[in-house]
Write a protein that holds these residues in place. Sequence first.
Motif, mmCIF file in Angstrom:
data_model
loop_
_atom_site.group_PDB
_atom_site.id
_atom_site.type_symbol
_atom_site.label_atom_id
_atom_site.label_comp_id
_atom_site.label_asym_id
_atom_site.label_seq_id
_atom_site.Cartn_x
_atom_site.Cartn_y
_atom_site.Cartn_z
ATOM 1 N N GLU A 94 0.838 -1.193 0.000
ATOM 2 C CA GLU A 94 0.000 0.000 0.000
ATOM 3 C C GLU A 94 0.877 1.249 0.000
ATOM 4 O O GLU A 94 1.913 1.296 0.662
ATOM 5 C CB GLU A 94 -0.905 -0.006 1.235
ATOM 6 C CG GLU A 94 -2.056 0.965 1.174
ATOM 7 C CD GLU A 94 -3.054 0.744 2.298
ATOM 8 O OE1 GLU A 94 -4.262 0.917 2.071
ATOM 9 O OE2 GLU A 94 -2.618 0.398 3.424
ATOM 10 N N SER B 46 -3.562 0.509 -3.434
ATOM 11 C CA SER B 46 -3.152 -0.863 -3.128
ATOM 12 C C SER B 46 -3.153 -1.700 -4.405
ATOM 13 O O SER B 46 -3.201 -1.156 -5.513
ATOM 14 C CB SER B 46 -4.068 -1.466 -2.060
ATOM 15 O OG SER B 46 -5.418 -1.414 -2.475
ATOM 16 N N LEU C 107 -12.997 5.121 0.592
ATOM 17 C CA LEU C 107 -12.045 4.049 0.883
ATOM 18 C C LEU C 107 -12.727 2.687 0.820
ATOM 19 O O LEU C 107 -12.147 1.711 0.336
ATOM 20 C CB LEU C 107 -11.422 4.265 2.265
ATOM 21 C CG LEU C 107 -10.432 5.427 2.373
ATOM 22 C CD1 LEU C 107 -10.092 5.701 3.835
ATOM 23 C CD2 LEU C 107 -9.164 5.137 1.580
ATOM 24 N N TYR C 108 -13.950 2.626 1.294
ATOM 25 C CA TYR C 108 -14.713 1.375 1.216
ATOM 26 C C TYR C 108 -14.959 0.987 -0.239
ATOM 27 O O TYR C 108 -14.751 -0.168 -0.633
ATOM 28 C CB TYR C 108 -16.045 1.533 1.953
ATOM 29 C CG TYR C 108 -17.080 0.506 1.551
ATOM 30 C CD1 TYR C 108 -16.949 -0.822 1.939
ATOM 31 C CD2 TYR C 108 -18.175 0.863 0.770
ATOM 32 C CE1 TYR C 108 -17.888 -1.772 1.560
ATOM 33 C CE2 TYR C 108 -19.117 -0.074 0.388
ATOM 34 C CZ TYR C 108 -18.972 -1.390 0.783
ATOM 35 O OH TYR C 108 -19.892 -2.326 0.398
ATOM 36 N N SER D 122 -11.750 -0.195 -2.015
ATOM 37 C CA SER D 122 -10.987 -1.269 -1.376
ATOM 38 C C SER D 122 -11.093 -2.560 -2.183
ATOM 39 O O SER D 122 -12.168 -2.908 -2.676
ATOM 40 C CB SER D 122 -11.506 -1.511 0.040
ATOM 41 O OG SER D 122 -10.931 -2.682 0.587
ATOM 42 N N ASP E 1 -10.830 -5.445 -0.911
ATOM 43 C CA ASP E 1 -11.350 -6.486 -0.025
ATOM 44 C C ASP E 1 -12.791 -6.827 -0.377
ATOM 45 O O ASP E 1 -13.517 -6.027 -0.975
ATOM 46 C CB ASP E 1 -11.274 -6.040 1.439
ATOM 47 C CG ASP E 1 -9.838 -5.841 1.902
ATOM 48 O OD1 ASP E 1 -8.941 -6.448 1.287
ATOM 49 O OD2 ASP E 1 -9.623 -5.075 2.855
ATOM 50 N N LYS F 263 -16.730 -7.394 -0.266
ATOM 51 C CA LYS F 263 -17.807 -6.551 0.250
ATOM 52 C C LYS F 263 -19.106 -7.357 0.346
ATOM 53 O O LYS F 263 -20.192 -6.852 0.104
ATOM 54 C CB LYS F 263 -17.991 -5.327 -0.646
ATOM 55 C CG LYS F 263 -16.739 -4.451 -0.767
ATOM 56 C CD LYS F 263 -16.991 -3.255 -1.659
ATOM 57 C CE LYS F 263 -15.778 -2.336 -1.741
ATOM 58 N NZ LYS F 263 -14.643 -2.947 -2.408
ATOM 59 N N LEU G 238 -11.717 -0.745 7.958
ATOM 60 C CA LEU G 238 -10.704 -0.020 7.195
ATOM 61 C C LEU G 238 -9.419 0.076 8.001
ATOM 62 O O LEU G 238 -9.433 0.461 9.173
ATOM 63 C CB LEU G 238 -11.191 1.393 6.869
ATOM 64 C CG LEU G 238 -12.373 1.515 5.915
ATOM 65 C CD1 LEU G 238 -12.863 2.953 5.884
ATOM 66 C CD2 LEU G 238 -11.983 1.063 4.519
#
Length: 232
Positions: free
Chosen positions: A60, A79, A164-165, A168, A170, A172, A179
């Motif tokens: 990151e 990232s 940011l969500y 991301s 990652d 969901k 976060l």
Amino acid sequence: MTDHQERKILLGNSRLFRNFDDDIIEAVCSLLTPCSFESGNLICLKEDSSDCLYIIREGEVEVSISSSEGKVILLGLLSRGDVFGEVGLLDKGTRTATVSTKSKVSLYRLESQDFDKITPLFGVKEWMALTAYICFLFRGVVNNLEEAVFLDAGIRIASKIRNLYETSPDTKDSNSFSLNISQENLGRMAGLSREATNKALSELEQKCLIERKYKRINIPDLQKFLTLFEPG
């Protein structure tokens, strides 16, 4: 998975390259060179010459700008799969921001002269994709300006959390999210003082919209949190 396959996947998932034809993606893959930086290292400075772009393989980085008085605003966290340094390659100007590592990072690097070698291969599809990408960057600048001018501190902080969500990598799948960001960095992204950031986060916490942990901000109920941005 081979290194070449990983490069294709990264490019295919990146906002800059994902709408390019396969033959162009293959050409870019063949020109990428790997490099790495330790945590806390500077990768490039604002106003440096733009000699390459980077694609994040692992880790990151922080993107920031600073004033002559030393005030630092964190523009974003990037990232895996994200690209930076591309603006200078497109307009042959200098770096628009400073980029430093938040963790140890592994990158692929595309040199400016190599990028210039593949642009003659671009068709309408690639130029349209680049135009759409530039519009995406411009919209981001306008949104940030609107937030800074028109939104109060609480909504500015909440908006950065939402951004940011949404960006991301990652999963969901659930209705909660966590976060990995400190209160200080979140405040820098919103252009707020430490006191204003703490007050805004405290208000969100009192409404049970977030939970603060050490260098983490948890959203226990995403649907409830996102109602902040509904009209009216």
